[in-house]
Design a protein around this motif. Structure first.
Motif, mmCIF file in Angstrom:
data_model
loop_
_atom_site.group_PDB
_atom_site.id
_atom_site.type_symbol
_atom_site.label_atom_id
_atom_site.label_comp_id
_atom_site.label_asym_id
_atom_site.label_seq_id
_atom_site.Cartn_x
_atom_site.Cartn_y
_atom_site.Cartn_z
ATOM 1 N N UNK A 10 0.785 -1.230 0.000
ATOM 2 C CA UNK A 10 0.000 0.000 0.000
ATOM 3 C C UNK A 10 0.815 1.277 0.000
ATOM 4 N N UNK A 11 1.950 1.279 0.676
ATOM 5 C CA UNK A 11 2.758 2.500 0.792
ATOM 6 C C UNK A 11 3.172 3.059 -0.568
ATOM 7 N N UNK A 12 3.683 2.238 -1.485
ATOM 8 C CA UNK A 12 4.078 2.790 -2.779
ATOM 9 C C UNK A 12 2.907 3.360 -3.581
ATOM 10 N N UNK A 13 1.702 2.846 -3.358
ATOM 11 C CA UNK A 13 0.539 3.343 -4.090
ATOM 12 C C UNK A 13 0.171 4.769 -3.681
ATOM 13 N N UNK A 14 0.595 5.201 -2.503
ATOM 14 C CA UNK A 14 0.267 6.539 -2.028
ATOM 15 C C UNK A 14 1.060 7.612 -2.758
ATOM 16 N N UNK A 15 2.160 7.232 -3.392
ATOM 17 C CA UNK A 15 3.020 8.213 -4.037
ATOM 18 C C UNK A 15 3.913 7.524 -5.042
ATOM 19 N N UNK A 16 4.197 8.194 -6.127
ATOM 20 C CA UNK A 16 5.110 7.654 -7.137
ATOM 21 C C UNK A 16 6.460 8.365 -7.057
ATOM 22 N N UNK A 25 16.159 6.145 11.990
ATOM 23 C CA UNK A 25 16.555 5.842 13.360
ATOM 24 C C UNK A 25 18.011 6.204 13.567
ATOM 25 N N UNK A 26 18.527 5.891 14.715
ATOM 26 C CA UNK A 26 19.918 6.208 15.019
ATOM 27 C C UNK A 26 20.883 5.374 14.177
ATOM 28 N N UNK A 27 20.501 4.117 13.863
ATOM 29 C CA UNK A 27 21.420 3.202 13.189
ATOM 30 C C UNK A 27 20.952 2.746 11.805
ATOM 31 N N UNK A 28 19.717 3.070 11.408
ATOM 32 C CA UNK A 28 19.220 2.619 10.108
ATOM 33 C C UNK A 28 18.137 3.560 9.591
ATOM 34 N N UNK A 29 17.755 3.336 8.346
ATOM 35 C CA UNK A 29 16.776 4.209 7.695
ATOM 36 C C UNK A 29 15.971 3.387 6.689
ATOM 37 N N UNK A 30 14.647 3.632 6.643
ATOM 38 C CA UNK A 30 13.749 2.948 5.721
ATOM 39 C C UNK A 30 13.291 3.924 4.643
ATOM 40 N N UNK A 31 13.472 3.528 3.375
ATOM 41 C CA UNK A 31 13.160 4.384 2.233
ATOM 42 C C UNK A 31 12.354 3.569 1.224
ATOM 43 N N UNK A 32 11.346 4.179 0.594
ATOM 44 C CA UNK A 32 10.629 3.551 -0.514
ATOM 45 C C UNK A 32 11.022 4.294 -1.784
ATOM 46 N N UNK A 33 11.253 3.532 -2.855
ATOM 47 C CA UNK A 33 11.651 4.126 -4.125
ATOM 48 C C UNK A 33 10.777 3.598 -5.246
ATOM 49 N N UNK A 34 10.464 4.471 -6.203
ATOM 50 C CA UNK A 34 9.735 4.100 -7.406
ATOM 51 C C UNK A 34 10.574 4.537 -8.602
#
Length: 132
Positions: A10-16, A25-34
């Motif tokens: 669902x997350x990618x459908x909200x934005x292209x 976070x302090x030690x990692x990062x979550x990114x979505x890419x299209x």
């Protein structure tokens, strides 16, 4: 601590957007890419960050150093820090993936609508990760 939950499909459908930082976070990062049809992330090397990419839609080609491998939904690719890499959309639809950087690679909350926007932000220094 507030629980953060994202829908993998669902997350990618909200934005292209080409790149959207979902969480840092302090030690990692979550990114979505299209990655648009005919597009690519662009050859790069993250000297300080490991990267794990999980593909959720589309068809792509992973280019790691001098090796190539096709990737599809459900595939996961690990790229160790210091490794030259690129991911290319080779299908008729957008290539959508989640990537986790450790430590963070981009500015917290960054949204880049296109690859050109992302390149400009990186070159200008606007896309710097939080200081550890």
């Amino acid at each position: 601590m507030t629980i953060r939950l994202w829908s993998r499909e669902g997350e990618p459908e909200q934005s292209a957007d080409f790149r959207r930082v979902l969480w840092t976070g302090e030690h990692s990062q979550l990114v979505v890419m299209t990655i648009p049809v005919g597009g690519e992330i662009g050859e790069e090397t993250h000297w300080e960050s490991d990267q794990i990419l999980s593909f959720v839609a589309g068809a792509g080609k992973a280019v790691i150093e001098d090796e190539e491998q096709f990737v599809a939904p459900g595939d996961i690719v690990a790229v160790p820090a210091g490794t030259r890499h690129n991911f290319v959309n080779v299908g008729p639809n957008p290539l959508v993936l989640y990537t986790i950087y450790g430590p963070p690679e981009h500015a917290d909350g960054a949204v880049h609508h296109t690859k050109e926007d992302a390149d400009t932000a990186e070159e200008s220094g606007e896309d710097e990760p939080p200081q550890q």
